[in-house]
Design a protein around this motif. Sequence first.
Motif, mmCIF file in Angstrom:
data_model
loop_
_atom_site.group_PDB
_atom_site.id
_atom_site.type_symbol
_atom_site.label_atom_id
_atom_site.label_comp_id
_atom_site.label_asym_id
_atom_site.label_seq_id
_atom_site.Cartn_x
_atom_site.Cartn_y
_atom_site.Cartn_z
ATOM 1 N N TYR A 180 0.822 -1.200 0.000
ATOM 2 C CA TYR A 180 0.000 0.000 0.000
ATOM 3 C C TYR A 180 0.857 1.251 0.000
ATOM 4 O O TYR A 180 2.020 1.234 0.379
ATOM 5 C CB TYR A 180 -0.886 0.034 1.250
ATOM 6 N N LEU A 181 0.264 2.337 -0.433
ATOM 7 C CA LEU A 181 0.844 3.668 -0.288
ATOM 8 C C LEU A 181 -0.137 4.494 0.516
ATOM 9 O O LEU A 181 -1.328 4.472 0.217
ATOM 10 C CB LEU A 181 1.052 4.321 -1.655
ATOM 11 N N PRO A 182 0.270 5.201 1.501
ATOM 12 C CA PRO A 182 1.605 5.243 2.084
ATOM 13 C C PRO A 182 1.970 3.895 2.707
ATOM 14 O O PRO A 182 1.100 3.081 2.976
ATOM 15 C CB PRO A 182 1.507 6.340 3.143
ATOM 16 N N THR A 183 3.271 3.700 2.949
ATOM 17 C CA THR A 183 3.709 2.449 3.561
ATOM 18 C C THR A 183 3.079 2.304 4.945
ATOM 19 O O THR A 183 2.567 3.269 5.508
ATOM 20 C CB THR A 183 5.240 2.406 3.709
ATOM 21 N N TYR B 4 1.808 5.241 7.385
ATOM 22 C CA TYR B 4 0.396 5.228 7.764
ATOM 23 C C TYR B 4 0.267 5.263 9.286
ATOM 24 O O TYR B 4 -0.522 6.026 9.834
ATOM 25 C CB TYR B 4 -0.266 3.970 7.202
ATOM 26 N N SER C 50 -4.210 -3.889 -2.533
ATOM 27 C CA SER C 50 -3.002 -3.088 -2.689
ATOM 28 C C SER C 50 -3.419 -1.735 -3.256
ATOM 29 O O SER C 50 -4.578 -1.540 -3.630
ATOM 30 C CB SER C 50 -2.008 -3.772 -3.626
ATOM 31 N N GLY C 51 -2.478 -0.804 -3.305
ATOM 32 C CA GLY C 51 -2.760 0.510 -3.880
ATOM 33 C C GLY C 51 -2.771 1.615 -2.845
ATOM 34 O O GLY C 51 -2.220 1.478 -1.753
ATOM 35 N N TYR C 52 -3.408 2.708 -3.191
ATOM 36 C CA TYR C 52 -3.454 3.885 -2.331
ATOM 37 C C TYR C 52 -4.476 3.675 -1.223
ATOM 38 O O TYR C 52 -5.644 3.362 -1.484
ATOM 39 C CB TYR C 52 -3.812 5.110 -3.170
ATOM 40 N N ASP C 53 -4.041 3.825 0.023
ATOM 41 C CA ASP C 53 -4.891 3.611 1.195
ATOM 42 C C ASP C 53 -4.532 4.659 2.245
ATOM 43 O O ASP C 53 -3.745 4.393 3.149
ATOM 44 C CB ASP C 53 -4.679 2.199 1.737
ATOM 45 N N PRO C 54 -5.081 5.873 2.138
ATOM 46 C CA PRO C 54 -4.705 6.950 3.063
ATOM 47 C C PRO C 54 -5.376 6.786 4.428
ATOM 48 O O PRO C 54 -6.361 6.067 4.578
ATOM 49 C CB PRO C 54 -5.222 8.201 2.362
#
Length: 93
Positions: free
Chosen positions: A40-43, A47, A81-85
């Motif tokens: 994920y982003l951010p790591t 996060y 996976s992917g962007y997870d703010p």
Amino acid sequence: MIGNRSDKSGLAALPRRLLVGLVYGYRYLVSPILGPRCRYLPTCSEYAAEALEKHGVFRGGWLTLKRVGRCHPLTWLGGGSGYDPVPPKKDTE
């Protein structure tokens, strides 16, 4: 004001600062040895630090545990996976 819960520099902020310090310790001492593993982003460490700063020890800690659970290596088959703010802080006032 002494005892003000919004004061982030007092003794009340000590648990949060300690946990954020542990996250940074992991990020700079352990993570380089293990290599990149987060999907994920951010790591996960980024996060965790942001969640603890934004939401405090209890809610930020809970959000961090949920995130690490989603990113855990054993969930590769069914995880995302992917962007997870970090979710925004809800106004309760």
